[in-house]
Every structure is written in C-alpha cells, then in structure tokens.
Motif scaffolding. Structure first.
Motif, PDB file in Angstrom:
ATOM      1  N   ILE A  21       0.867  -1.177   0.000  1.00 33.77           N
ATOM      2  CA  ILE A  21       0.000   0.000   0.000  1.00 33.77           C
ATOM      3  C   ILE A  21       0.903   1.227   0.000  1.00 33.77           C
ATOM      4  O   ILE A  21       1.800   1.338   0.840  1.00 33.77           O
ATOM      5  CB  ILE A  21      -0.909   0.017   1.246  1.00 33.77           C
ATOM      6  CG1 ILE A  21      -1.553  -1.354   1.509  1.00 33.77           C
ATOM      7  CG2 ILE A  21      -1.945   1.129   1.129  1.00 33.77           C
ATOM      8  CD1 ILE A  21      -2.415  -1.885   0.408  1.00 33.77           C
ATOM      9  N   VAL A  37      -6.611  -6.411   3.133  1.00 34.09           N
ATOM     10  CA  VAL A  37      -7.243  -5.646   2.064  1.00 34.09           C
ATOM     11  C   VAL A  37      -8.428  -6.477   1.584  1.00 34.09           C
ATOM     12  O   VAL A  37      -8.321  -7.687   1.445  1.00 34.09           O
ATOM     13  CB  VAL A  37      -6.253  -5.412   0.899  1.00 34.09           C
ATOM     14  CG1 VAL A  37      -6.936  -4.728  -0.269  1.00 34.09           C
ATOM     15  CG2 VAL A  37      -5.045  -4.617   1.369  1.00 34.09           C
ATOM     16  N   VAL A  49      -8.683  -1.055   3.458  1.00 39.96           N
ATOM     17  CA  VAL A  49      -7.304  -1.333   3.852  1.00 39.96           C
ATOM     18  C   VAL A  49      -7.214  -1.079   5.350  1.00 39.96           C
ATOM     19  O   VAL A  49      -7.673  -0.040   5.834  1.00 39.96           O
ATOM     20  CB  VAL A  49      -6.307  -0.404   3.118  1.00 39.96           C
ATOM     21  CG1 VAL A  49      -4.896  -0.580   3.651  1.00 39.96           C
ATOM     22  CG2 VAL A  49      -6.355  -0.636   1.617  1.00 39.96           C
ATOM     23  N   VAL A  69      -3.252   0.447  -3.893  1.00 39.82           N
ATOM     24  CA  VAL A  69      -3.086  -0.943  -3.494  1.00 39.82           C
ATOM     25  C   VAL A  69      -2.414  -1.651  -4.665  1.00 39.82           C
ATOM     26  O   VAL A  69      -3.001  -1.762  -5.747  1.00 39.82           O
ATOM     27  CB  VAL A  69      -4.438  -1.607  -3.161  1.00 39.82           C
ATOM     28  CG1 VAL A  69      -4.253  -3.087  -2.869  1.00 39.82           C
ATOM     29  CG2 VAL A  69      -5.101  -0.897  -1.985  1.00 39.82           C
TER      30      VAL A  69
END
Length: 165
Positions: A21, A37, A49, A69
C-alpha cells in the motif's frame, strides 16, 4: 474472549493476497506491506485497507487521503519483504519501477494490479484504522498469471489455471 495469540494463529490460516500500500502527497511518501485488504462493493467500486494506528506512517496516509493498493506477483516477494522491514521510506521506493495514476500515489509498474484510490472514510477499530477507499482507476497487468499469497506465515506463489489452447 480469546487471547490475541490464538486469534493471530487462527488468522494465519486465512490465505491473503500480498499487497504493498503506497501514498504520496502533502503529508509525504509512505508504503507498507499488507494482507488486510478486501473488496467492499463494486457499485461504487470500493475496497478497504487496515493499518495499525501506531505505525509511524499512519499520519502520512491519513494526511494524504490517497493510496494505491499494489497487488504483488509471485516474483515480487522481495518487494513485500522490503516494505515490511526496517528499510526507510526512501529505500523502499528505490526497488523496482514506480509511476503514478490519477491520485499521485506510487503505483508499482509491474504489479498484478494497481487500485488507485481516495480514502473516503476512516473507521477506528481496536488498534487499527480501516480506510474505506473509493477506486478512481485500475491498472491490470495482462501478461502476468501468478500472484503472491501469504498463508501460515509464509509466502506462496499462486498460479492462475490457464486452459489448454
């Protein structure tokens, strides 16, 4: 109530895609490895997230309000380890190639998929923040057919079944 160690041991049996991330903006650049996630809805496109509020980077993600992501391929275990280890933020972004999509958050160029998103809501739960993220763009790598999963505290390649031609 069960103890946290028993819970973590049980959760280690839940197979999760390995993601990195990332964020960039007025609060600075940041990035961490996550398996927490999950898709939320496809109308509108949203995912969540989870991030520990005690992380040094928590304020960076909250302050920027954007993230990407990056879903890792089977060949990107080193990237996951770098983003989960003691490397500085600068060192983390020295490996591999990065670009940006719509939000300006770093997008790993050869990731399995990149979900570029804006944080639309934050929910506090225990030690973590749950970032609900509205997806603004998606980039899929069409030539990659194997992902990286985390199961029983180890990395595992996962290959997509490709029917015989």
């Amino acid at each position: 109530m069960i103890d946290p160690l028993s819970f973590r041991d049980g959760m280690s049996r839940l197979i999760g895609a390995v993601t990195v991330i990332t964020t960039d903006g007025p609060a600075g650049q940041g990035g961490f490895t996550a398996s927490a996630v999950c898709s939320v809805t496809d109308d509108p496109p949203m995912l969540l997230v989870c991030m520990n509020r005690n992380s040094r980077q928590h304020n960076v993600f909250s302050g920027n309000g954007v993230l990407c992501v990056n879903v890792l391929t089977a060949d990107q275990e080193t990237i996951s380890r770098t983003f989960s280890g003691a490397a500085t933020v600068h060192e983390r972004f020295q490996i591999d190639r990065w670009s940006v999509l719509e939000t300006g958050a770093p997008a790993l160029e050869n990731a399995l998929v990149n979900f570029d998103a804006r944080i639309v809501q934050t929910i506090e739960a225990g030690t973590h923040s749950i970032f609900l993220c509205g997806i603004v763009s998606v980039r899929v790598e069409p030539e990659v057919h194997s992902g990286l999963a985390y199961y029983a505290r180890k990395y595992h390649p996962v290959a997509a079944h490709r029917p015989e031609e």
